[in-house]
Design a protein around this motif. Sequence first.
Motif, PDB file in Angstrom:
ATOM      1  N   THR A 203       0.820  -1.206   0.000  1.00  0.00           N
ATOM      2  CA  THR A 203       0.000   0.000   0.000  1.00  0.00           C
ATOM      3  C   THR A 203       0.854   1.256   0.000  1.00  0.00           C
ATOM      4  OG1 THR A 203      -0.135   0.105   2.413  1.00  0.00           O
ATOM      5  CG2 THR A 203      -1.867  -1.130   1.281  1.00  0.00           C
ATOM      6  N   ALA A 204       0.244   2.331  -0.421  1.00  0.00           N
ATOM      7  CA  ALA A 204       0.834   3.670  -0.325  1.00  0.00           C
ATOM      8  C   ALA A 204      -0.299   4.629   0.001  1.00  0.00           C
ATOM      9  CB  ALA A 204       1.523   4.068  -1.627  1.00  0.00           C
ATOM     10  N   THR A 205       0.009   5.654   0.785  1.00  0.00           N
ATOM     11  CA  THR A 205      -1.019   6.627   1.141  1.00  0.00           C
ATOM     12  C   THR A 205      -0.828   7.906   0.335  1.00  0.00           C
ATOM     13  OG1 THR A 205       0.275   7.568   2.963  1.00  0.00           O
ATOM     14  CG2 THR A 205      -1.180   5.735   3.488  1.00  0.00           C
ATOM     15  N   VAL A 206      -1.938   8.517  -0.018  1.00  0.00           N
ATOM     16  CA  VAL A 206      -1.938   9.764  -0.776  1.00  0.00           C
ATOM     17  C   VAL A 206      -2.768  10.794  -0.010  1.00  0.00           C
ATOM     18  CG1 VAL A 206      -2.574  10.903  -2.939  1.00  0.00           C
ATOM     19  CG2 VAL A 206      -1.729   8.536  -2.971  1.00  0.00           C
ATOM     20  N   ALA A 207      -2.187  11.938   0.253  1.00  0.00           N
ATOM     21  CA  ALA A 207      -2.921  13.067   0.829  1.00  0.00           C
ATOM     22  C   ALA A 207      -2.896  14.204  -0.186  1.00  0.00           C
ATOM     23  CB  ALA A 207      -2.295  13.510   2.149  1.00  0.00           C
ATOM     24  N   VAL A 208      -4.043  14.829  -0.385  1.00  0.00           N
ATOM     25  CA  VAL A 208      -4.154  15.938  -1.341  1.00  0.00           C
ATOM     26  C   VAL A 208      -4.659  17.156  -0.591  1.00  0.00           C
ATOM     27  CG1 VAL A 208      -5.073  16.685  -3.559  1.00  0.00           C
ATOM     28  CG2 VAL A 208      -4.775  14.231  -3.104  1.00  0.00           C
ATOM     29  N   LEU A 209      -3.864  18.213  -0.587  1.00  0.00           N
ATOM     30  CA  LEU A 209      -4.188  19.427   0.158  1.00  0.00           C
ATOM     31  C   LEU A 209      -4.253  20.616  -0.787  1.00  0.00           C
ATOM     32  CD1 LEU A 209      -1.512  18.894   2.958  1.00  0.00           C
ATOM     33  CD2 LEU A 209      -3.865  18.075   2.985  1.00  0.00           C
ATOM     34  N   PRO A 210      -5.199  21.525  -0.587  1.00  0.00           N
ATOM     35  CA  PRO A 210      -5.211  22.741  -1.406  1.00  0.00           C
ATOM     36  C   PRO A 210      -4.101  23.683  -0.978  1.00  0.00           C
ATOM     37  CG  PRO A 210      -6.914  22.869   0.263  1.00  0.00           C
ATOM     38  CD  PRO A 210      -6.301  21.501   0.391  1.00  0.00           C
TER      39      PRO A 210
END
Length: 364
Positions: A203-210
């Motif tokens: 697995t890999a985690t992805v965070a998307v922030l403005p």
Amino acid sequence: MAAALIDKLASITARYDELLDLMAQPDVATDPVRLQRYAREQRELEPLVEAYRAYRDVERQIEDTSFLLEHETDQDVRQLAQDELDHLLERRAQLEQQIKVLLLPRDPNDSKNAIMELRQGEGGDEAALFAADLFRMYTRYAEQRGWDIEVISATENGPGGYKEIIFEVRGEGAYSRLKYEGGVHRVQRVPATEARGRIHTSTATVAVLPEVEETDIELNPSDYRVDVFRSGGHGGQGVNTTDSAVRIVYKPGTPEEIVVTCQDSRSQLKNKASALAVLRARLYAREEEKRRKELGETRLAQVGAGERAEKIRTYNFPQDRVTDHRIGQNFSNLPGILDGDLDRLIDMLIIADNAERLESVAAR
């Protein structure tokens, strides 16, 4: 459509036409600030105005075709008219749905650039390689969209893998589409080092922030500590000659502690600016998540909030299949998706998100 909705659409159309007239005036054309402000508002209204004008055109065609069907006696002509009317009624229903979606409250962050954070999860070196695959996927997708990518910080893990990589995606609509990528991504494949041909799951985690403006989040210098040190690893040999890397520790030693490290640039000032930008984005996302919970809002997989509690997508190499668990749909051509063919997935997520939001509005 309801009369009140028609009146609202007519008012929006009038404002759209007014903006076009304003931008054509000489005093506005020579004022870049006003021109840009009017142009931005006009672009935001344009899809809705075009949909409403198409709706009005279809309404006129329905009226003409219904009149023909009512007065025509020739059966062949009547059948043609009936077929045309059925098509027009279907088209009107589609436009009504499109208009309702366009009238939904806009996410104020949609026009912003995006800051993405990829981290290896379970699976050791294979997870780090998967994080690198995801970074390449988003890089290729950005290229197709005409967006720019700048790496803020990267920590390599083994040959070709990333323990963590943080980067900014700049371009119109970047956050509005990439926000659907936040969550845990899972891969099922046979690693290159697997001699027995067994399938491994990583697995890999992805965070998307403005991206957040300085005025949106006020940072008090007394709330964070800035450490500088010599860069190493990613970034090339040149960055290792000076203490250019920057580590910012927000509220050290407290439950709220946040650590951001940036070392990709040779400039200490640029690394500090990048680290502060990431810190502001994380603080903004945390405040937004707190606000949503207080309001009891639910959004599709808490998109864009950095939620990682569940796996949102599985990349199954043996079956050449990508499954998005939020909408329960499978997509073929996995290599193409990892090469940046993400629009077909994101489009379906947007459709599902809009349907959920429409249902929520109707239930109020």
